[in-house]
Design an enzyme around this catalytic site. Structure first.
Site, PDB file in Angstrom:
ATOM      1  N   ASP A  98       0.856  -1.185   0.000  1.00  0.00           N
ATOM      2  CA  ASP A  98       0.000   0.000   0.000  1.00  0.00           C
ATOM      3  C   ASP A  98       0.901   1.247   0.000  1.00  0.00           C
ATOM      4  OD1 ASP A  98      -3.226   0.317   1.544  1.00  0.00           O
ATOM      5  OD2 ASP A  98      -2.098   1.846   0.430  1.00  0.00           O
ATOM      6  N   HIS A 323     -11.243  -1.654   4.075  1.00  0.00           N
ATOM      7  CA  HIS A 323     -11.003  -1.331   5.488  1.00  0.00           C
ATOM      8  C   HIS A 323     -11.576   0.021   5.882  1.00  0.00           C
ATOM      9  CE1 HIS A 323      -8.048   0.763   3.176  1.00  0.00           C
ATOM     10  NE2 HIS A 323      -7.733   1.494   4.238  1.00  0.00           N
ATOM     11  N   ASP A 324     -12.130   0.737   4.893  1.00  0.00           N
ATOM     12  CA  ASP A 324     -12.672   2.087   5.164  1.00  0.00           C
ATOM     13  C   ASP A 324     -14.188   2.145   5.209  1.00  0.00           C
ATOM     14  OD1 ASP A 324     -10.158   3.606   3.065  1.00  0.00           O
ATOM     15  OD2 ASP A 324     -10.201   3.425   5.243  1.00  0.00           O
TER      16      ASP A 324
HETATM   17  O1  TEU Z   1      -8.709   6.611   2.404  1.00  0.00           O
HETATM   18  C1  TEU Z   1      -9.043   7.713   1.626  1.00  0.00           C
HETATM   19  C2  TEU Z   1     -10.441   8.195   1.812  1.00  0.00           C
HETATM   20  O2  TEU Z   1     -10.742   9.277   1.441  1.00  0.00           O
HETATM   21  C3  TEU Z   1     -11.493   7.420   2.495  1.00  0.00           C
HETATM   22  O3  TEU Z   1     -11.522   6.117   2.178  1.00  0.00           O
HETATM   23  C4  TEU Z   1     -11.311   7.784   3.937  1.00  0.00           C
HETATM   24  O4  TEU Z   1     -10.942   6.679   4.680  1.00  0.00           O
HETATM   25  C5  TEU Z   1     -12.629   8.318   4.476  1.00  0.00           C
HETATM   26  O5  TEU Z   1     -13.244   9.109   3.526  1.00  0.00           O
HETATM   27  C6  TEU Z   1     -12.352   9.075   5.735  1.00  0.00           C
HETATM   28  O6  TEU Z   1     -13.547   9.345   6.413  1.00  0.00           O
HETATM   29  C7  TEU Z   1      -7.328   6.279   2.368  1.00  0.00           C
HETATM   30  C8  TEU Z   1      -7.132   5.032   3.216  1.00  0.00           C
HETATM   31  O7  TEU Z   1      -7.838   3.953   2.607  1.00  0.00           O
HETATM   32  C9  TEU Z   1      -7.655   5.349   4.589  1.00  0.00           C
HETATM   33  O8  TEU Z   1      -7.629   4.191   5.427  1.00  0.00           O
HETATM   34  C10 TEU Z   1      -6.782   6.448   5.195  1.00  0.00           C
HETATM   35  O9  TEU Z   1      -7.352   6.828   6.436  1.00  0.00           O
HETATM   36  C11 TEU Z   1      -6.725   7.657   4.266  1.00  0.00           C
HETATM   37  O10 TEU Z   1      -6.562   7.349   2.897  1.00  0.00           O
HETATM   38  C12 TEU Z   1      -5.508   8.506   4.628  1.00  0.00           C
HETATM   39  O11 TEU Z   1      -4.356   7.793   4.269  1.00  0.00           O
END
Ligand code: TEU
Ligand code: CA
Length: 551
Positions: A98, A323-324
């Site tokens: 990543d 994971h988000d």
């Molecule tokens: O996520 C980017 C992103 O904008 C969303 O998926 C975010 O997690 C969400 O909108 C926040 O409320 C990436 C990664 O997947 C995420 O885990 C990280 O937190 C983020 O970037 C910062 O690196």
């Protein structure tokens, strides 16, 4: 359209912190992943995407990197990684990492040097301004500019203040990124998922953002900046090109109209991206704590329009969670009465769409959202500013808890449920985040033992997809686009027409006015008994093959 391994592969995303703990400290680690590679090989996936494993203070669980060429202490050592990679390759599994280079951790030596002064080699590795130049807000709430006493200036952070944005305008920053990419490629890594890569080029006039709608800000102010394609072409030339690797963009802020600018085969930028139109669907301004719901017709429209936009000129990464986001069986399926059927139906969708599918850890056993009883049970840094704001304004904290339970990112981060021993066999210690209480029923051991499990359905679907290349390169045609409950589409190549019927509802659905498929042969389904070809049981999925020269 060119044929290649990364179009034929299926990705499995691992969130290492929650996958498997091998040393009892309650945190997943690399040795834990290595212990489970035979399980993943049995499942039949091809590529493992590991969420960040690099040195990090874990302000955002690894998405804040303090050293890009060393392993996060909690996850183990570089030797552990070398063993994981070698064992994965021995098991026919590729590994992509990543790449989090829109920002680093503030504990990275680059930032520590940059904040010393305005005239050292690292001063311009980040964005520094004497005064706040605009009203930009962080994805996680609050100002995106933080004052630093040492430098006596503000620095930009689109995420937490421990995640300062790297200044890609600076060629030295770009060279550092390409160098670290080559470091991992030379170790045999098979590619990168690229974190928020559409954000790396900033609009240097620093125009104010329309803060009324944060998704509007993401799409039009943060993402798709003036030099993003120049940077990606340069990255491809300087880092990816000499290697046979796979690049997957996290396509935050990218519209279907802009998609081919990133993933067009003639662009030499990214191999594929996943978009957010369905992931943010029903979330006001992209805020998962402001859910307004959605319909299947909206989901089908998004999938159709992206298929039409990409066509045969580019490539997509297809996912329904990660994971988000909340677990897909809870958000797009029915995780109560029809958990098994709907998890299998979603597997059928993921594995028959056009594009490289990504299966998020635990989906293969139908892991669900969790509803911890208190806000303190949750970990996610993305919630903190909202929690503070609601508390300060005396809002209903029970309502906020309900929103976090429904849409929070921790839903996807509870430890993988391996068996019904304490902490679901994830750890012999105290898990960093509680295990979902439903682990006694939902776990890998039960899934392996049950021939009718979601796991074995995934295995069947994965080998089926490999066997029938039409699911990779075939055309995508949709029927009944306005049917409120049934998703009916076709994948076709030469004289092979595969019909996929998915009933996204708790009730039986009858379908009319579609191509005659009375002669079609049922290849796969998630129900054992079918009384009537045109009547779909609740959450029933079927794949038919119609071999005719015209349909
Ligand atoms: O996520 C980017 C992103 O904008 C969303 O998926 C975010 O997690 C969400 O909108 C926040 O409320 C990436 C990664 O997947 C995420 O885990 C990280 O937190 C983020 O970037 C910062 O690196
Ligand atoms: Ca551990």
């Amino acid at each position: 359209m060119t044929k290649t391994w990364w179009k034929e592969a299926v990705i499995y995303q691992i969130y290492p912190r929650s996958f498997k703990d091998s040393n009892g400290d309650g945190i997943g680690d690399l040795k834990g992943i290595t212990q489970k590679l035979d399980y993943l090989a049995l499942l039949g996936v091809d590529v493992l995407w590991l969420s960040p494993i690099f040195k990090s203070p874990n302000d955002d669980n690894g998405y804040d990197v303090s050293d890009y060429c060393s392993i996060m202490e909690e996850f183990g050592t570089m030797a552990d990684f070398d063993e994981l990679l070698a064992t994965a390759h021995e098991n026919g599994l590729k590994v992509i990492l990543d790449l989090v280079v829109n920002h680093s951790s503030d504990e990275h030596e680059w930032f520590q040097a940059s904040r010393q002064s305005g005239d050292n080699a690292y001063s311009d590795y980040y964005f520094w301004e004497k005064e706040k130049p605009n009203n930009w807000q962080s994805f996680f709430g609050g100002d995106a500019w933080e004052y630093d006493e040492q430098r006596e200036a503000y620095f930009l952070h689109l995420f937490t203040k421990k995640q300062p944005d790297l200044n890609w305008e600076n060629p030295k920053v770009r060279e550092e990124v390409y160098r670290l990419m080559r470091f991992w490629y030379d170790k045999g890594v098979d590619g990168f998922r690229m974190d928020v890569i559409p954000l790396i080029s900033k609009r240097l006039g620093f125009p104010d953002a329309p803060n009324d709608d944060f998704k509007n800000t993401i799409d039009n102010i943060y993402a798709n900046g003036p030099r993003v394609h120049e940077f990606l072409k340069e990255m491809n030339e300087q880092a990816n090109r000499p290697y046979d690797v796979m690049t997957v963009g996290e396509g935050i802020g990218v519209s279907k109209e802009q998609s081919l600018d990133y993933v067009g085969e003639d662009r030499s930028e990214l191999n594929m991206l996943y978009h957010f139109d369905h992931l943010f669907l029903g979330y006001e301004g992209g805020d998962r704590l402001k859910s307004s719901g959605f319909t299947l017709v909206e989901v089908k429209q998004i999938f159709r329009e992206w298929q039409e936009a990409i066509g045969d000129s580019g490539w997509l990464n297809v996912c329904l969670d990660n994971h988000d986001f909340a677990r897909m069986v809870s958000r797009f399926g029915n995780d109560q009465k029809f958990r098994k059927e709907s998890a299998k139906l979603l597997a059928t969708l993921l594995l028959t769409q056009k594009g490289t599918p990504c299966i998020y850890q635990g989906s293969e056993i139908g892991m669900t959202n969790v509803a911890f009883p208190t806000i303190e049970d949750y970990d996610d840094v993305a919630n903190l500013s909202t929690i503070d704001e609601w508390r300060a304004e005396g809002k209903d904290m029970e309502e906020l808890l309900r929103r976090i339970q429904a849409g929070g990112r921790d839903n996807a981060r509870t430890p993988v449920q391996w068996d019904n021993t304490p902490h679901a066999g994830f750890t012999t210690g105290q898990p960093w985040l509680k295990v979902n209480p439903n682990y006694a029923e939902i776990n890998v051991a039960n899934a392996l033992a049950d021939t009718d499990s979601i796991f074995h359905y995934y295995r069947k679907m994965l080998s089926f997809r490999k066997e029938h290349k039409t699911f990779i390169y075939g055309a995508y045609i949709e029927y009944l686009p306005n049917h409120p409950a049934v998703y009916f589409y076709e994948r076709a190549a030469e004289d092979k027409h595969y019909l996929i019927l998915l009933n996204f509802s708790d009730s039986t659905q009858t379908i009319f006015g579609v191509p005659d498929f009375s002669k079609a042969a049922l290849l796969i389904g998630n129900y054992k008994i079918i009384e009537n070809k045109k009547r779909l049981a609740p959450w029933e999925a079927r794949v038919y093959l119609l071999e005719v020269d015209t349909i």
